[in-house]
Write an enzyme that holds these catalytic residues in place. Structure first.
Site, PDB file in Angstrom:
ATOM      1  N   ASP A   7     -56.641 -15.897 -72.265  1.00 29.80           N
ATOM      2  CA  ASP A   7     -55.310 -15.817 -71.785  1.00 29.80           C
ATOM      3  C   ASP A   7     -55.460 -15.368 -70.358  1.00 29.80           C
ATOM      4  O   ASP A   7     -54.759 -15.446 -69.506  1.00 29.80           O
ATOM      5  CB  ASP A   7     -54.461 -14.874 -72.819  1.00 29.80           C
ATOM      6  CG  ASP A   7     -55.305 -13.726 -73.299  1.00 29.80           C
ATOM      7  OD1 ASP A   7     -56.268 -13.711 -72.962  1.00 29.80           O
ATOM      8  OD2 ASP A   7     -54.383 -13.341 -74.230  1.00 29.80           O
ATOM      9  N   LEU A  15     -46.834 -16.302 -75.440  1.00 28.98           N
ATOM     10  CA  LEU A  15     -47.199 -17.043 -74.222  1.00 28.98           C
ATOM     11  C   LEU A  15     -48.014 -16.314 -73.367  1.00 28.98           C
ATOM     12  O   LEU A  15     -48.241 -16.682 -72.260  1.00 28.98           O
ATOM     13  CB  LEU A  15     -45.814 -17.409 -73.527  1.00 28.98           C
ATOM     14  CG  LEU A  15     -45.008 -18.720 -74.192  1.00 28.98           C
ATOM     15  CD1 LEU A  15     -43.793 -19.066 -72.994  1.00 28.98           C
ATOM     16  CD2 LEU A  15     -45.658 -19.832 -74.313  1.00 28.98           C
ATOM     17  N   GLY A  16     -48.540 -15.172 -73.719  1.00 25.05           N
ATOM     18  CA  GLY A  16     -49.477 -14.301 -72.972  1.00 25.05           C
ATOM     19  C   GLY A  16     -48.998 -13.412 -71.990  1.00 25.05           C
ATOM     20  O   GLY A  16     -49.300 -13.107 -70.917  1.00 25.05           O
TER      21      GLY A  16
END
Ligand code: MEV
Length: 303
Positions: free
Chosen positions: A135, A89-90
């Site tokens: 991101d 999810l970064g």
């Protein structure tokens, strides 16, 4: 004095991989956040981050920030998070963005969002050697963004949150390895691969319009097409394919892998009344559901 800030995780909606080569992508943010606390101290720089496996991003950010603004690196950094760094999810980009933002507040520096992006991108490239920076943009700007490689264009889309189901495949993907592998492939099969990137670009452009007009069925179809092209690039896995097809069989408008592939997450867009069935089906296929709301605020101060 102490500054605490948070930044959101992200999900790639459309355009992964192609965005590394100068094509656009669409990225959204999720309400799982990563938190950073910074405080001036007398001694040398120290990080307390028991749950962060890779401290290089935090260390490099502090190093480059202090060098750029000619500050002593006498800070204590604490990092904690709402989500596991395994999900893709970064978390690394959220660490970098948070730290630049929190340090700029700690030292009363006025830094624009674009400056945060540029310094953050320098950090990411110096560690990973590859990456589009999408991101970082998500963590900085929040919302859902149409993004062009290296931040050449970052445009927030005027949309709300989507009825997304997120399934984690249980496998942690090594993003930079997958990106580098594809780069090697582009050396031998350049034309073939760039033809796929062009098709992905067309999907991203259509998706931008479908998202703005809230055309869920259309968005779903485009997700399926994007997933098919990612399969052609060779970055999907059996498990991700299975999770996507079961989501479709159980009523989703569309499904695709999200991110580099090789593991991490898939996403499905489903009518509200089908969400429960889609979740169940993904679990049955061996996935884990990550409950998130998307399209949330970017980096911000926490009190
Ligand atoms: C990884 O989450 C997405 C990629 O496009 C890499 C990048 O854009 O940096 C594969």
């Amino acid at each position: 004095m102490k500054v605490k800030s948070s930044a959101p995780g992200k999900l790639m909606l459309f355009g992964e991989h192609a965005v590394v080569y100068g094509f656009p992508c669409i990225v959204t943010t999720v309400d799982r956040r990563l938190y950073v606390e910074v405080k001036k101290i007398e001694k040398e720089f120290k990080i307390e981050a028991p749950r962060v496996k890779d401290l290089r991003f935090a260390e490099k950010t502090v190093e480059l920030f202090c060098r750029k603004y000619q500050l002593p690196n006498r800070v204590l950094v604490k990092i904690y998070s709402d989500f596991s760094s395994n999900f893709g999810l970064g978390s690394s980009s959220a660490v970098v963005v948070n730290l630049i933002f929190a340090l700029s507040q700690l030292y009363n520096l006025k830094i624009s969002k674009k400056e945060i992006f540029d310094l953050g991108y320098e950090v990411v490239l110096s560690i990973q050697g590859v990456g589009s920076g999408f991101d970082l943009a998500a963590a900085i700007y929040g919302g859902t963004n149409y993004f062009l490689t290296a931040g050449r264009e970052i445009r927030q889309l005027p949309i709300g949150s989507l009825s997304l189901v997120v399934g984690y495949s249980g496998v942690k993907a090594d993003t930079s390895m997958i990106v580098k592998e594809l780069r090697r492939k582009t050396l031998n099969k350049k034309r073939e691969i760039f033809e796929i990137f062009e098709k992905i670009k067309n999907i991203v452009e259509k998706a931008k319009i479908a998202l703005i007009n809230n055309q869920n069925e259309k968005i779903g179809q485009l997700m399926n097409q994007n997933h098919y092209l990612l399969q052609q690039l060779g970055v999907s896995t059996e498990k991700l394919d299975e999770m996507c097809s079961t989501a479709l069989l159980n009523g989703a408008w569309g499904a695709k892998l999200s991110g580099a592939g090789g593991g991490d997450c898939m996403i499905a867009l489903a009518p509200k009344e089908k969400v429960k069935d889609v979740k169940k089906a993904i679990i049955k296929a061996g996935g884990m559901i990550i409950n998130v709301k998307n399209n949330v605020e970017g980096v911000k101060i926490e009190i």
